[in-house]
Design a protein around this motif. Structure first.
Motif, mmCIF file in Angstrom:
data_model
loop_
_atom_site.group_PDB
_atom_site.id
_atom_site.type_symbol
_atom_site.label_atom_id
_atom_site.label_comp_id
_atom_site.label_asym_id
_atom_site.label_seq_id
_atom_site.Cartn_x
_atom_site.Cartn_y
_atom_site.Cartn_z
ATOM 1 N N GLU A 1 0.709 -1.125 0.100
ATOM 2 C CA GLU A 1 0.143 -0.064 0.147
ATOM 3 C C GLU A 1 0.869 1.278 0.055
ATOM 4 N N TRP A 2 1.958 0.949 0.668
ATOM 5 C CA TRP A 2 2.876 2.323 0.531
ATOM 6 C C TRP A 2 3.711 2.758 -0.509
ATOM 7 N N LEU A 3 4.234 1.675 -1.233
ATOM 8 C CA LEU A 3 5.108 1.600 -2.250
ATOM 9 C C LEU A 3 4.558 1.311 -3.806
ATOM 10 N N PRO A 4 5.001 1.895 -4.833
ATOM 11 C CA PRO A 4 4.333 1.748 -6.017
ATOM 12 C C PRO A 4 4.943 0.271 -6.648
ATOM 13 N N ASP A 5 4.413 -0.506 -7.483
ATOM 14 C CA ASP A 5 4.856 -1.461 -8.134
ATOM 15 C C ASP A 5 5.569 -1.161 -9.423
ATOM 16 N N LEU B 1 5.259 3.900 -16.450
ATOM 17 C CA LEU B 1 6.526 4.028 -15.608
ATOM 18 C C LEU B 1 6.475 5.466 -14.947
ATOM 19 N N GLU B 2 6.093 6.249 -15.892
ATOM 20 C CA GLU B 2 6.054 7.715 -15.238
ATOM 21 C C GLU B 2 5.329 7.879 -14.045
ATOM 22 N N ALA B 3 4.314 7.180 -13.596
ATOM 23 C CA ALA B 3 3.470 7.163 -12.559
ATOM 24 C C ALA B 3 4.246 6.497 -11.365
ATOM 25 N N LYS C 1 7.924 10.441 -3.824
ATOM 26 C CA LYS C 1 7.107 10.488 -2.569
ATOM 27 C C LYS C 1 7.714 9.845 -1.545
ATOM 28 N N VAL C 2 8.331 8.541 -1.682
ATOM 29 C CA VAL C 2 8.958 7.694 -0.817
ATOM 30 C C VAL C 2 10.284 8.344 -0.185
#
Length: 274
Positions: A89-93, A106-108, A115-116
């Motif tokens: 939930e915290w980090l993107p995949d 990939l840009e997203a 933000k991390v």
């Protein structure tokens, strides 16, 4: 200001003492400890790690003192681990290249990663707890890798124990694929410590023979050129500090690893054990 430490634990079993050692050191210094797992599931200790009578096959002796077993069980049954942060939930995949909107995805992904970097500004160190569980859900977990890389960019210490050290070997920038351990001195599970049979994981009936990869070989390759893996076989403890990394070989090294983390944070320790 109170220091804040992020602990990452596997959902497939952590070794009791390998959480207890660093956590006791953090508690003694009044640090705030935050726990996280890959999907937010509550972590549990591997049963053998809570059994003072369990004989470690490669060492041919018990590895958990009775008082440590009691303290580790008390911690495992406490409410402290009830609501871990979910890395999912915290980090993107990172998206697959086969994603029909790959470039936009990939840009997203990269936007979320910035933000991390902001998020970890509130943390002073990262601890990756060992045991067999990390083989399953931490070692090759892209979110764990991105978190490790964020701490490296921020020049903040990272403690990794036992099979948790594999996370450091596999954490790489996707542009050059070069391990962040290149040129570093580390310790970890040596080949002599690998089980020949009975490597097990919590929450599953899946039991294998030896671990799926010899961690020593992975670390020897990852630290080249210029670095070195130190197994220190035959020595009671093996903890190395090669800043920003504090690496611990196995169970008996857990409390020393916690002490060295405190020295890194409080006294500026940058090198130890090699």
């Amino acid at each position: 200001m109170t220091k804040k430490i992020l602990f990452i634990l596997s959902e497939y079993g952590y070794w009791g003492e390998e959480l207890l050692g660093p956590l006791v050191a953090c508690d003694e210094w009044g640090y705030q400890s935050v726990f996280a797992t890959p999907t937010g599931k509550r972590p549990r200790a591997l049963p053998p790690s809570l059994d003072p009578g369990y004989v470690d096959p490669p060492l041919g002796r018990t590895v958990t003192a009775p008082e440590i077993a009691v303290a580790a069980r008390r911690l495992d049954e406490s409410v402290r681990l009830d609501h871990p942060v979910s890395l999912a939930e915290w980090l993107p995949d990172r998206p697959y290249q086969s994603d029909p909107e790959y470039l936009r995805a990939l840009e997203a992904y990269h936007r979320e990663l910035t933000k991390v970097d902001d998020d970890i500004a509130g943390y002073d160190a990262l601890v990756i707890v060992g045991g067999s569980g990390p083989i399953v859900d931490l070692a090759n977990n892209g979110r764990v890798h991105d978190l490790v890389l964020a701490f490296v960019r921020a020049d903040k210490p990272i403690v990794a124990e036992c099979y948790g050290v594999a996370c450091l070997a596999f954490a790489r920038d996707w542009d050059d694929r070069r391990s962040i351990l290149a040129g570093k001195h580390v310790t970890g599970h040596p080949k002599e410590y690998d089980y020949k049979d009975g490597t097990g994981f919590l929450g599953t009936d899946f039991v294998i023979g030896p671990p799926p990869y010899p961690l020593e070989y992975v670390l020897r390759d990852a630290t080249a050129p210029g670095g070195c893996f130190h197994g220190n076989v035959g020595r009671e403890t093996s903890v190395l500090v090669d800043y920003p990394f504090v690496t611990a070989r196995s169970t008996p090294d857990s409390f020393l690893a916690g002490q060295k983390l405190v020295q890194v944070l409080e006294s500026g320790l940058r090198r130890y054990g090699w």
